[in-house]
Scaffold this motif. Structure first.
Motif: not given
Length: 211
Positions: A134-144
């Protein structure tokens, strides 16, 4: 009252952009949370869904580090992400995956777990991974992962993205029977359900408007 509203973001009604420093701290913190979830799963012998699940299965089969497999397995999806979502998303995702892999490798030197219940771990790890993603999505990133591939196949060949994701996860979970007992696989399924339910409830664009 106004101070409390500002603290909790009630005053903000228009989209704002994250600064580079905010992105870095957000990606680092989210990667640490996700790495803790993955470390708990590894301690209990569980298997995650997606590319993390593939990395876990390969790790259990060969003994080679999870972090290395997780990094390598995600490389093809970086190429798709670059074509589909651009340089910024792809570079931040590479950073997130690399950090998560690195932290997962070094974490056993700082956190040692001697006794752990697989079912409780599945729930806890699912929540931690949910927070991290969720934190990564909100910074326009992901875990691949296969999410980008699923969207690509849907656009290119009309295959439904949800079914592609489901099929991939089923293959991973079937493969998990070669490295884990049925009860552990069941716990892994519970972890995947907790993770996806967490994201379904909390990952909504209308609840977070920073960019």
């Amino acid at each position: 009252m106004d101070g409390e509203k500002r603290r909790f973001g009630f005053w903000n009604s228009i989209p704002t952009r994250h600064t580079p420093l905010e992105d870095v701290q957000g990606i680092f913190a989210s990667s640490m949370i996700a790495a803790l979830g993955l470390a708990l799963m590894g301690s209990a012998g569980l298997v995650a869904s997606g590319t993390a699940g593939v990395a876990f299965v390969l790790h259990y089969l060969t003994g080679v580090s999870f972090g290395l497999y997780y990094t390598v397995v995600n490389i093809p999806f970086y190429i798709l992400a670059l074509k589909r979502l651009g340089w910024a998303f792809t570079l931040k995702t590479i950073l997130a995956v690399s950090l998560t892999s690195l932290i997962t490798e070094f974490q056993p030197h700082f956190v040692r777990i001697e006794s752990i219940d697989p079912m409780w771990t599945a729930v806890l790890a699912g929540i931690l991974l949910g927070f991290g993603l969720l934190g990564l999505y909100r910074h326009r990133a992901s875990l691949g992962g296969v999410g980008v591939l699923a969207v690509y196949l849907q656009d290119r060949f009309g295959m439904r993205a949800g079914l592609v994701q489901l099929a991939f996860d089923l293959v991973v979970l079937v493969a998990a029977f070669s490295v884990a007992a049925p009860f552990i696989v069941l716990c892994s399924v519970v972890g995947a359900l907790v993770l996806n339910l967490f994201l379904t409830i909390n990952h909504r664009a209308d609840r977070y408007i920073a960019m």
